[in-house]
Design a protein around this motif. Sequence first.
Motif, mmCIF file in Angstrom:
data_model
loop_
_atom_site.group_PDB
_atom_site.id
_atom_site.type_symbol
_atom_site.label_atom_id
_atom_site.label_comp_id
_atom_site.label_asym_id
_atom_site.label_seq_id
_atom_site.Cartn_x
_atom_site.Cartn_y
_atom_site.Cartn_z
ATOM 1 N N LEU A 48 0.710 -1.054 0.141
ATOM 2 C CA LEU A 48 -0.079 0.139 -0.008
ATOM 3 C C LEU A 48 0.806 1.233 -0.020
ATOM 4 O O LEU A 48 1.759 1.348 0.787
ATOM 5 N N SER A 49 0.534 2.134 -0.879
ATOM 6 C CA SER A 49 1.523 3.340 -1.017
ATOM 7 C C SER A 49 0.563 4.541 -0.901
ATOM 8 O O SER A 49 -0.708 4.297 -1.339
ATOM 9 N N LEU A 50 0.970 5.686 -0.872
ATOM 10 C CA LEU A 50 0.339 6.867 -0.750
ATOM 11 C C LEU A 50 -0.562 7.154 -2.233
ATOM 12 O O LEU A 50 -1.326 8.096 -2.374
ATOM 13 N N SER A 51 0.259 6.796 -3.226
ATOM 14 C CA SER A 51 -0.180 7.103 -4.533
ATOM 15 C C SER A 51 -1.544 6.133 -4.789
ATOM 16 O O SER A 51 -2.231 6.220 -6.001
ATOM 17 N N ASP A 52 -1.840 5.210 -4.075
ATOM 18 C CA ASP A 52 -2.885 4.261 -4.366
ATOM 19 C C ASP A 52 -4.467 4.802 -4.326
ATOM 20 O O ASP A 52 -4.412 5.890 -3.222
ATOM 21 N N TYR A 53 -5.205 4.494 -5.040
ATOM 22 C CA TYR A 53 -6.631 5.034 -4.740
ATOM 23 C C TYR A 53 -7.604 3.717 -4.918
ATOM 24 O O TYR A 53 -7.389 2.817 -5.532
ATOM 25 N N PHE A 54 -8.808 3.950 -4.513
ATOM 26 C CA PHE A 54 -9.831 3.077 -4.369
ATOM 27 C C PHE A 54 -11.079 3.646 -4.978
ATOM 28 O O PHE A 54 -11.404 4.554 -4.994
ATOM 29 N N ASN A 55 -11.688 2.559 -5.720
ATOM 30 C CA ASN A 55 -12.953 3.027 -6.203
ATOM 31 C C ASN A 55 -14.059 1.677 -6.304
ATOM 32 O O ASN A 55 -13.235 0.709 -6.067
ATOM 33 N N VAL A 56 -15.000 1.837 -6.556
ATOM 34 C CA VAL A 56 -15.991 0.688 -6.763
ATOM 35 C C VAL A 56 -16.603 0.679 -8.004
ATOM 36 O O VAL A 56 -17.086 1.700 -8.498
ATOM 37 N N GLN A 57 -16.294 -0.465 -8.897
ATOM 38 C CA GLN A 57 -16.853 -0.527 -10.031
ATOM 39 C C GLN A 57 -18.258 -1.272 -10.145
ATOM 40 O O GLN A 57 -18.468 -2.113 -9.372
ATOM 41 N N VAL A 58 -19.146 -0.701 -10.898
ATOM 42 C CA VAL A 58 -20.579 -1.280 -10.877
ATOM 43 C C VAL A 58 -20.661 -1.831 -12.342
ATOM 44 O O VAL A 58 -20.535 -0.935 -13.190
ATOM 45 N N VAL A 59 -21.121 -3.020 -12.604
ATOM 46 C CA VAL A 59 -21.622 -3.512 -14.056
ATOM 47 C C VAL A 59 -22.943 -3.913 -13.764
ATOM 48 O O VAL A 59 -23.236 -4.326 -12.899
ATOM 49 N N THR A 60 -23.816 -3.397 -14.699
ATOM 50 C CA THR A 60 -25.115 -3.805 -14.748
ATOM 51 C C THR A 60 -25.218 -4.695 -15.838
ATOM 52 O O THR A 60 -24.839 -4.585 -17.139
ATOM 53 N N SER A 61 -26.391 -5.709 -15.663
ATOM 54 C CA SER A 61 -26.685 -6.542 -16.820
ATOM 55 C C SER A 61 -27.678 -5.561 -17.717
ATOM 56 O O SER A 61 -27.997 -4.634 -17.516
ATOM 57 N N GLY A 62 -27.780 -5.991 -19.013
ATOM 58 C CA GLY A 62 -28.211 -5.119 -20.138
ATOM 59 C C GLY A 62 -29.618 -4.649 -19.823
ATOM 60 O O GLY A 62 -29.874 -3.458 -20.258
ATOM 61 N N GLY A 63 -30.661 -5.422 -19.400
ATOM 62 C CA GLY A 63 -31.734 -4.794 -19.044
ATOM 63 C C GLY A 63 -32.224 -4.521 -17.567
ATOM 64 O O GLY A 63 -33.346 -4.221 -17.230
#
Length: 79
Positions: A48-63
């Motif tokens: 882990l370094s100070l340049s690391d960042y975190f996010n949450v990816q959301v993938v939705t199905s087509g419908g």
Amino acid sequence: MAPGAAQSYVFTLRKSNAATSLTATISGGTDTFANDLVNEVIFASPTLSLSDYFNVQVVTSGGAAAAGLWAGVEVEEIP
């Protein structure tokens, strides 16, 4: 909001744009909540370094129903 019958929202925690094993899936016409009680991700020195960042990816199905989605991450400090 539930994504709808046979539809899903998949949430993945990412570290510096790389997917981790921490995922949660909301699926079907009634589910509105999901969590991952199996996987855990440990971020500690030296990976882990100070340049690391975190996010949450959301993938939705087509419908999947359009929705305002919210994701939360619980962080625990281990001394």
